[in-house]
Scaffold this motif. Structure first.
Motif, PDB file in Angstrom:
ATOM      1  N   SER A 232      54.513  25.479  10.111  1.00  0.00           N
ATOM      2  CA  SER A 232      53.815  26.759   9.965  1.00  0.00           C
ATOM      3  C   SER A 232      52.830  26.981  11.117  1.00  0.00           C
ATOM      4  O   SER A 232      52.672  28.105  11.597  1.00  0.00           O
ATOM      5  CB  SER A 232      53.083  26.813   8.620  1.00  0.00           C
ATOM      6  OG  SER A 232      54.021  26.676   7.572  1.00  0.00           O
ATOM      7  N   ILE A 245      50.628  30.284   6.077  1.00  0.00           N
ATOM      8  CA  ILE A 245      49.489  29.532   5.575  1.00  0.00           C
ATOM      9  C   ILE A 245      49.615  28.082   6.030  1.00  0.00           C
ATOM     10  O   ILE A 245      50.657  27.454   5.857  1.00  0.00           O
ATOM     11  CB  ILE A 245      49.433  29.589   4.033  1.00  0.00           C
ATOM     12  CG1 ILE A 245      49.331  31.045   3.568  1.00  0.00           C
ATOM     13  CG2 ILE A 245      48.276  28.752   3.507  1.00  0.00           C
ATOM     14  CD1 ILE A 245      49.580  31.211   2.080  1.00  0.00           C
ATOM     15  N   THR A 253      54.188  25.505   2.325  1.00  0.00           N
ATOM     16  CA  THR A 253      55.184  26.555   2.572  1.00  0.00           C
ATOM     17  C   THR A 253      56.328  26.350   1.586  1.00  0.00           C
ATOM     18  O   THR A 253      56.992  25.327   1.606  1.00  0.00           O
ATOM     19  CB  THR A 253      55.737  26.464   4.000  1.00  0.00           C
ATOM     20  OG1 THR A 253      54.650  26.434   4.898  1.00  0.00           O
ATOM     21  CG2 THR A 253      56.633  27.649   4.311  1.00  0.00           C
ATOM     22  N   ASP A 272      60.273  30.103   9.324  1.00  0.00           N
ATOM     23  CA  ASP A 272      59.528  28.946   8.808  1.00  0.00           C
ATOM     24  C   ASP A 272      60.058  28.627   7.419  1.00  0.00           C
ATOM     25  O   ASP A 272      60.325  29.531   6.622  1.00  0.00           O
ATOM     26  CB  ASP A 272      58.031  29.290   8.743  1.00  0.00           C
ATOM     27  CG  ASP A 272      57.194  28.084   8.328  1.00  0.00           C
ATOM     28  OD1 ASP A 272      57.672  26.942   8.455  1.00  0.00           O
ATOM     29  OD2 ASP A 272      56.053  28.304   7.883  1.00  0.00           O
TER      30      ASP A 272
HETATM   31 ZN    ZN Z   1      54.447  25.087   6.295  1.00  0.00          ZN
END
Ligand code: ZN
Ligand code: GDP
Length: 449
Positions: A232, A245, A253, A272
């Motif tokens: 991320s 985040i 995530t 992601d």
């Molecule tokens: Zn992540």
């Protein structure tokens, strides 16, 4: 399909307010139309902008602006074209358009102006597609490539290739009439050498078209790795925004997040995903399932590991599941926590890069590696902004060429394969175009184009 000789009209400028708005009209004979609209007794002068009043039925002034008259065939559509440049407000534009309809025009369908240009031989199909691609271009590289298609560069390559194919076909077909000497005759004319050259060139054209398809659709770049390795963080670093985040809790995530970025005008979709690990948490498991779906569809995998730990036993389990044949860039992240400086190494099917998503050090190396894997480096100028339709036609053409090359002992078959290759390639420029194909292509245009 409406008859091309009817008069069509549309507001050519985008909806909303603007300094100038344009109503465009195309038809067989528009000089009388212009006289009625402006209340003048003389025809408008060709290709000269003149100040005019646009009049309503009762002679009242709807708007005042510039009138342009392009008599056919020297116009965009090949017919008479009128352009009314009025004030760019939605109401006044609607009033002008209504007046045109009252004068006998009908509302143009999406892409109908360009369709007429195609039907009147002003543009071929690949060029017409270049028009919409230029309008739709989301990056400068895509716009430049569309402009090249529009100017006929792609069409010229296709024509050139097609002409050679026709030569070869004629040679083979002529030989069919002299069965005694057939192979000698073809060898003397170097037919097999020519066939090999065609294969080579079509392959190259296809390569350029595939690059262009990339430019249109963007490259799917999937971040994959264990939790907490910095996926991320790397997404945020590449987008330059805090989209994902980031925490030091593994498993933050949980759903797939995609962001579009550009590198030197090449669109990339950075995806992601949830970190890959064994887990009992049901929500996390679902996220991991989605990660694998994305990984299976990736054009490039960014395979992240923590540089401090290197490739671990858990990583081996992940790697065993990676799809074959997809380029992988190994990213050893958190290089700031190690003694090793940012670096890059080219591997046969990807690259290995040490970088820090936190400090940004080495991320430039990653961008360069992505461009290289996209095959983009230093070749943007000859790329063709191809559509799926073009790729399929080129691939089909190539298949028939290769089939022809292994049919050299059965010349009837060879001739037939060459004919099929020619049909495939012709479909790109529309020399052999089914009506339904035209419908599909032009319906995607905006009104007024
Ligand atoms: Zn992540
Ligand atoms: P993900 O689970 O793979 O998405 O990892 P995150 O991006 O959420 O990062 C996990 C933790 O590692 C966070 O505390 C980040 O601040 C930290 N981190 C990520 N990249 C780096 C880096 O390059 N250097 C350092 N020092 N920390 C990093």
């Amino acid at each position: 399909m409406p008859s091309p000789s009817s008069t069509i009209a549309a507001i050519a400028t985008p909806p909303g307010r603007g300094g100038v708005g344009v109503v465009r009209i195309s038809g067989g004979n528009l000089a009388p139309f212009a006289r009625q609209l402006t209340g003048r007794s003389s025809d408008p002068r060709p290709r000269v902008a003149s100040l005019a009043r646009f009049l309503d039925e009762d002679g009242s002034v709807l708007d005042e602006g510039l009138l342009l008259f392009f008599p056919g065939p020297n116009s965009y559509t090949g017919e008479d074209v009128l352009e009314l440049q009025g004030h760019g407000g939605p109401v006044v534009m609607q009033m002008l358009l209504s007046r045109c309809l009252q004068l006998g025009a009908r509302l143009a369908e999406p892409g109908e102006f360009t369709r007429r240009a195609f039907l009147n031989g002003k543009l071929d199909l690949a060029q017409a597609e270049g028009v919409i691609d230029l309008i739709d271009a989301s990056t400068q590289a895509a716009a430049r490539s569309a402009q090249r298609s529009l100017s006929g560069q792609f069409s010229r390559s296709v024509h050139d290739w097609r002409d050679r194919l026709v030569d070869l076909r004629m040679l083979v077909e002529a030989t069919l009439d002299f069965p005694e000497e057939e192979i000698d005759f073809l060898e003397a004319a170097n037919a097999f050498g020519k066939l090999a050259r065609l294969d080579e060139e079509l392959d190259r054209l296809l390569g350029r078209a595939r690059q262009g398809s990339l430019l249109r659709n963007g490259l799917q770049v999937v971040l994959a790795g264990q939790p907490n390795v910095g996926k991320s963080s790397l997404l945020n670093c590449l987008t330059g925004e805090d989209r994902a985040i980031v925490t030091d809790h593994a498993g933050t995530t949980r759903d797939v997040l995609r962001e579009a970025i550009q590198i030197e005008g090449i669109p990339l979709h950075i995806i992601d995903t949830a970190g890959l690990r064994e887990t009992d948490n049901e929500v996390e498991q679902i996220g991991i399932g989605r990660s694998w779906k994305e990984i299976e569809q990736a054009d490039v995998i960014l395979r992240l590991v923590d540089a401090r730990h290197g490739i671990t036993v858990e990583d081996h389990a992940i790697d065993a599941r990676l799809p074959a044949g997809v380029p992988v860039i190994w990213v050893f992240n958190k290089s700031d926590l190690t003694a090793e400086p940012a670096s890059t190494e080219t591997l046969p099917d990807g690259a290995a890069i040490h970088l820090s998503a936190k400090s940004g050090e080495g991320v430039e190396l990653l961008r360069t590696a992505l461009l290289r894997i996209a095959g983009w480096e230093g070749r943007s100028e000859d790329v063709i902004l191809a559509r799926e339709r073009h790729l399929q036609a080129l691939e089909q053409g190539l298949r028939h060429i290769r089939q022809a090359a292994i049919s050299t002992t059965q010349l009837e078959l060879m001739a037939e394969e060459l004919r099929l290759a020619q049909d495939a390639v012709n479909s790109i420029t529309g020399e052999f175009g089914a009506d339904d194909l035209l419908g599909v292509i032009f319906s995607r245009f905006c009104i007024g184009k």
